[in-house]
Scaffold this motif. Structure first.
Motif: not given
Length: 276
Positions: A112-117
């Protein structure tokens, strides 16, 4: 129609006291919404050309010539521009999906954090809007249970799911150009068809341009409008897919096509309806 991507005399060399040229004088322009296939044997310079276009070559590799991408603020020259200045272009105007998601995704960061960036960096999303954007991006690439995927680390999901996550990240900021470098080679054959179908659907629905790099001629024949053939770091042939794969003018291209027919049994003829 103005080109989205313009490549002129693009080359790549190993820098040093005795420079070695690896890619020589590639010339091609890509129109908005056009799909270009790049084919050739291993070591032909396909991936190096893509990395040069993205501004992702690492020392001691150096690009020369020109690779320009059209943005809302005008054309941006990639070659020679510091990587930090290209951060506003990569992700927002052009993005990439690579062969091995295990090497392109961060194993220490939840999905999720990788997609959020890119959603936060380029789209300015925050808080609940960002959380919803992440789940929507994962759902768009047909990942079931996006909330579970978002909480996961990449070792907790399958190879096909990892590649869908990589595609979600690449598409999150709505780029105009997607460069897909052998995006299904590392996947089980049963998973490849689903990834290819996903890529074609997303590119068509978003009206994006696509550079699709592959050694798989039948796949390229079903995706690309035009084909660039490379050998030994040199541009061998460039033209419409039907002409290049149906009646190649260069002996090397003819050998590639003949080998594909022998190995695959059948190389589909390109048609106007490519299942996009």
């Amino acid at each position: 129609m103005s080109a989205l991507l313009t490549i002129e005399r693009l080359g790549v060399r190993i820098d040093g006291p005795a420079p070695v040229d690896l890619v020589h004088a590639v010339d091609v322009a890509l129109a908005p919404g056009e799909r270009l296939g790049i084919i050739g044997e291993s070591g032909s310079g396909k991936s190096l050309t893509a990395l040069a276009v993205l501004g992702l070559l690492g020392h001691p590799l150096v690009a020369h010539g020109s690779a320009r991408v059209a943005t809302d603020a005008g054309e941006v020259e990639i070659v020679g521009t510091p990587s930090r200045r290209l951060d506003r272009v990569r992700g927002a105007t052009m993005s990439a999906v690579f062969q091995e998601p295990l090497s392109s995704l961060d194993p220490l960061m939840r999905v999720g954090k990788q997609v959020a960036w890119p959603l936060a960096h380029h789209g300015g999303l925050r808080g609940e809007a960002l959380r919803r954007g992440v789940l929507d991006a994962l759902a768009d690439v047909q990942l079931s249970d996006p909330e579970r995927i978002a909480r996961s680390y990449i070792h907790e999901i399958s190879g096909g799911q990892r590649q869908r996550v990589a595609i979600a990240i690449a598409l999150a900021a709505g780029p105009r150009l997607l460069i897909a470098d052998e995006p299904t080679t590392a996947l089980d054959v049963t998973v490849q068809a689903g990834i290819l179908e996903l890529l074609q659907r997303e590119v068509a629905e978003r009206g994006m341009s696509l550079v699709f790099i592959s050694h798989d001629l039948p796949v390229v024949s079903g995706i690309a409008d035009r084909v660039l053939v490379m050998r030994g770091g040199r541009q061998v042939e460039l033209g419409e897919t039907a002409q290049i794969l149906g009646a190649p003018s260069d002996p090397y291209t003819a050998e590639l096509v003949a080998a594909s027919r022998r190995l695959d049994g059948f190389l589909p003829r390109p048609t106007p309806e490519r299942g996009a």
